[in-house]
Enzyme design. Structure first.
Site, PDB file in Angstrom:
ATOM      1  N   GLU A 293      -8.098 -80.948 -18.493  1.00 23.79           N
ATOM      2  CA  GLU A 293      -9.475 -80.586 -18.159  1.00 23.79           C
ATOM      3  C   GLU A 293      -9.468 -79.545 -17.055  1.00 23.79           C
ATOM      4  O   GLU A 293     -10.228 -78.594 -17.082  1.00 23.79           O
ATOM      5  CB  GLU A 293     -10.255 -81.815 -17.704  1.00 23.79           C
ATOM      6  CG  GLU A 293     -11.781 -81.634 -17.764  1.00 23.79           C
ATOM      7  CD  GLU A 293     -12.368 -80.943 -16.545  1.00 23.79           C
ATOM      8  OE1 GLU A 293     -13.503 -80.476 -16.631  1.00 23.79           O
ATOM      9  OE2 GLU A 293     -11.694 -80.874 -15.506  1.00 23.79           O
TER      10      GLU A 293
ATOM     11  N   ASP B 293      -5.620 -85.420 -15.338  1.00 22.27           N
ATOM     12  CA  ASP B 293      -4.973 -84.287 -14.658  1.00 22.27           C
ATOM     13  C   ASP B 293      -5.792 -83.910 -13.427  1.00 22.27           C
ATOM     14  O   ASP B 293      -7.000 -84.147 -13.368  1.00 22.27           O
ATOM     15  CB  ASP B 293      -4.796 -83.080 -15.606  1.00 22.27           C
ATOM     16  CG  ASP B 293      -6.094 -82.516 -16.143  1.00 22.27           C
ATOM     17  OD1 ASP B 293      -7.041 -83.311 -16.384  1.00 22.27           O
ATOM     18  OD2 ASP B 293      -6.193 -81.290 -16.327  1.00 22.27           O
TER      19      ASP B 293
HETATM   20 ZN    ZN Z   1     -13.145 -83.372 -13.111  1.00 29.49          ZN
END
Ligand code: ZN
Length: 385
Positions: free
Chosen positions: A141, A74
């Site tokens: 994340e 992501d």
């Molecule tokens: Zn990163």
């Protein structure tokens, strides 16, 4: 023929995987890894109040030791796409660089460890000859980080998966490839200080109790140094991020005042000891004259340090042999998923150079992709050699 990290990086950048969207990035990795001989698992995790997020775990081999490479596909949003000179999701090659969101944070890093892992398998005829190599890739994340690495590690533990060491491919280098390994991270703790007084007319202050006075005293007292740093960490630091009274009138003494703060703390403290220290300092500063309370936010970012040892020595040697410079061990910067991995195995963070991450025209030199792949290959050879 060795795997090509440049082609993999460009393919990944072309997936619009703006957190928490999968955008085709994990599907792409799944097909590349499965074709090469990895056993690939895809899992979606969800929790009330959050968007479900897709993740991927791939492993080749069943023996120990199990060397894990970890990362996230992501990316943060591109912002206004018209301000980019190279479109953020085109994976354009211009001059000697590849442009796009995630080029360094961290689709480029993933491309390098995927290429190194593919080479390791093809050298073994589609198998891991010694031990196991595994890839843990999340799509959560850059977001809230609750449906990603933390849950994948729990899922893996429930299946009986164990990990011996991990390289997290976040952009750890500051100026040039090979200058920095992150071997730990500071903890992060946030809280709100609430001072309660008595509301009243500003012309009759003796009938009121202005909470702003107490708040100012406490804010000043809480900014005193928390420690002098430790062997591997800079001093801890408390920073106030907001002071709020919410009073829109000029003739009213407010009844309550609040201040929010965040502490980045080192290995001199546990979260509980740190809260106690802050609360004692407040007590001493106002000695019962001010009514106040602390609200602490729950935190999943505790301080950790991967102690120097054979694994760290191996990584330093591999980097020095390939890049020609000895990296320093650092614990600076914000938090990362290493804070979750450290609870399962020793983890080091080493990836690309972070200079353009989260910026417009994020980019990576083609040469850095080649060098990082060579470093990961060398780490794998030394680890299983
Ligand atoms: Zn990163």
């Amino acid at each position: 023929m060795p795997a090509d990290p440049v082609a993999i990086a460009r393919d990944l950048i072309r997936c619009r995987s703006i957190t928490p969207q999968e955008g085709g990035a994990l599907g792409y990795l799944q097909s590349v890894l499965a074709t090469a001989g990895f056993t690939v698992h895809r899992m979606t995790f969800a929790e009330p109040g959050t968007t479900p997020v897709e993740n991927l775990y791939a492993r080749a081999g069943t023996e120990k030791p199990n060397l894990m490479f970890a990362g996230h596909t992501d990316v943060v949003p591109p912002g206004d796409e018209t301000t980019w000179h190279h479109p953020p999701f085109a994976g354009e090659l211009a001059g000697d660089k590849i442009y796009g969101r995630g080029a360094v944070d961290m689709k480029g890093g993933i491309a390098c460890f995927v290429a190194a892992a593919l080479d390791h398998l093809s050298a073994g005829g589609g198998k891991a000859k010694h031990g196991s190599i595994s890839l843990l890739v999340t799509g959560d994340e850059e977001g809230v980080a609750v449906n990603g690495t933390i849950k994948m590690l729990q899922w893996a533990a429930e299946r009986g998966e164990t990990f011996d060491h991990c390289i997290l491919g976040e952009p750890s280098n500051v100026e040039v490839l090979g200058d920095t390994i992150k071997a730990g991270r500071r903890g992060s703790l946030s809280g709100t200080l609430i001072v309660t007084g008595r509301q009243g007319h500003v012309a009759y202050p003796h009938r009121a109790d202005n909470p702003i006075r107490g708040l100012v005293t406490l804010v000043t007292a809480l900014q005193a140094p928390l420690d002098e740093g430790s062997a591997h960490f800079d001093p801890s630091h408390l920073e106030f991020t907001s002071v709020d009274v919410g009073n829109e009138t000029v003739n009213l003494i407010p009844g309550q005042a609040r201040a929010r703060f965040n502490i980045r703390y080192n290995d001199c403290h546990s979260p509980i000891a740190l809260k106690t220290l802050i609360e004692r300092r407040a007590q001493t500063a106002v000695a019962g004259r001010v009514h106040y309370a602390f609200e602490w936010q729950p935190s999943n970012a505790e301080v950790f340090l991967t102690k120097p040892g054979p694994f760290t020595d191996l990584a330093i040697a591999a980097i020095a042999e390939v890049a020609g410079r000895k990296p320093k061990l650092s614990t600076s910067g914000g938090t990362s998923d290493a804070r979750f991995i450290t609870k399962y195995c020793p983890v080091l963070e080493f990836g690309l150079v972070g200079q353009t991450m989260h910026q417009v025209d994020e980019c990576v030199p083609v040469a850095d992709l080649a060098t990082l792949t060579a470093i990961y290959r060398r780490i794998i050879e030394k680890y299983f050699g």
